[in-house]
Design a protein around this motif. Sequence first.
Motif, PDB file in Angstrom:
ATOM      1  N   GLN A  66       7.365   9.193   2.459  1.00  9.67           N
ATOM      2  CA  GLN A  66       6.175   8.385   2.714  1.00  9.67           C
ATOM      3  C   GLN A  66       5.042   9.134   3.417  1.00  9.67           C
ATOM      4  O   GLN A  66       3.945   8.602   3.557  1.00  9.67           O
ATOM      5  N   ALA A  70       0.102   9.984  -2.744  1.00  6.96           N
ATOM      6  CA  ALA A  70       0.352   9.385  -4.058  1.00  6.96           C
ATOM      7  C   ALA A  70      -0.946   9.426  -4.855  1.00  6.96           C
ATOM      8  O   ALA A  70      -1.973   8.889  -4.422  1.00  6.96           O
ATOM      9  N   LYS A  97       1.266   7.696   0.791  1.00  9.33           N
ATOM     10  CA  LYS A  97       2.219   6.844   0.078  1.00  9.33           C
ATOM     11  C   LYS A  97       2.629   5.633   0.915  1.00  9.33           C
ATOM     12  O   LYS A  97       2.738   4.510   0.397  1.00  9.33           O
TER      13      LYS A  97
END
Length: 587
Positions: A66, A70, A97
């Motif tokens: 994370q 992204a 993300k």
Amino acid sequence: MTVFSNGSETANLVASSGLLQQLWTANWNLYGNNDPNERLRFQVYSQENYNILAFVTSPLTLQADQADLASLSTLKEKFPVFELLCSKNNPTFAINKATILLFASYHNILSELKNELCKGPPYKPLIITGHSLGGSIASLFTLWMLNSMDLSKTKRPLCITFGSPLIGDHCLHKAIFQSQTWKSCFLHVVTNQDPVPRILLHHKPAHQKGVYKPFGTFLICCESGSACFEDPDSILELLAATASHGAQSQNPYQAMPSVDYGPVVENLYHRTFCKGATELVDWAKQPFEVGIIRQLQAIGVAQPQQQNIDIINLIKREKQLVSKTKLFDPSKKLNDMKIYMVYLEWYKKLSKNDKTGYYDSYKEKKGTCEFNVEVFKKELTNYWKDMVKEAENKPQKEGASFRIRWLGAGTNYRRMVESLDIAEYYKENKLNYETQGRSHHYIRLEAWLKEWEELLKEENNSGGKQNNSKKESVASILTIDSCFWAKVEEAIILCNLLKTEKFGAEEKVKKLKDFESYVWGLLTNYEVSSEIFLTGSSFMKWWKDWKAYKKTLGSSFTSPLDDFMESREYVDYDGGNWSPPIYTRPF
């Protein structure tokens, strides 16, 4: 207060007005409603003159990958919310993300919230705030609102975050920076005691090209003072340099402490920016440089022993940022461009009186008038190249609004000036202007006009009235097709080739007949300037050659344009008194 950068005005205002305390209280109160099952909490606080929307999240602990970025290209099929931030020159970007996944998981609820806040009238100004990862959500929600709101009816939202981690890559920064309106909507408050804004500073997974890049204005605070910066590289340097020992960049997958910004904003309220900093140089000599140095002193990074900050380069970057912001202001330059266009209009009338015409007068360049025209043409072209570049760089929705706002002036410019570029092009004995010599900015201006005309086509039911209007003004209109003279030049070249080459004559004749048909179409719609019929114009020279060649093909080879030219109906056309005849025979 001296303005050091565009964001300093906003930062100084909100800090000195007590607004930061109010916003922090809104965030802090949400923590009192601590439901462990709610990863995201938000609330709208209605004030007398504005609304506050606050976001907070459960304590920040990043899981798995994370901390990575992204790419929008991998998200837009399932989650196309931010696709409209893209532009032709900046087709994608990447977002943290953890932030985008959390945002996506609350998408339906946030969509309802957005729609409710966009309702009106009345329209109340909106301030969006958030703490830690809630600040990242606040930033994304603000971008969503900016793309959804009608900014002609209400003020743009302002986003103020506390201790927000970095949210996106350099392409996201670029998308926001290209909009003067959007980039001034974000203020990020950061203290030297908070590790959260720094956890992604140096995070770069081996399989990813992107690194995190901040956007907006950063208000960096410590006990001794505060400073405002907007250049992303300067911000990254200062986030690292100002971190206290406990706030230095950590493993992003460790649990992050939640820092109370109450004492920070209270300290700001009672302190003027840079108060107590020692002046190093004379303000009168280098006010901008002194302003930067005083801010650096206020946060303790302008001392001789501070080796990890390159002050000279930092000042240089901030200067470049200011110059980029001020470099192109279409509104301020527009009056100058109008003056240049008026001069070209005068030159057009003067050329018509000389029986030569605007295009051919410039092509021959006999006098000082043409020298002045060349200067004004260059100024206009540089301006409109910048305008097109600006429009292409803006996010889709704002870029479309920008294009529509300036499309009328851009179309007049294209129709007035492109013929002069065509004259220069063919004077150098070049060929195929439309495919090989045409500037990109003309192509884009024409394409945007066609897009706009398509949108209006169903609503426009006044074709007859519009044609009458064209008839009345035909003596002064600009030819609708700004590449008309390029087509004339290519027709002249074809006629010359027919005189010297037997090979391919049939194809050349077909192209010339197509050109005739094209001219007739313009005439019947009053879409070509009557100056093409002046004695010294290139069009008349072409017609003389083409007419002579057609005689060699026999009397059966005639057209409506033959009748028009032979009967000198262009005199009536110039006066707006000509009506196109109805022909039953093929062209």
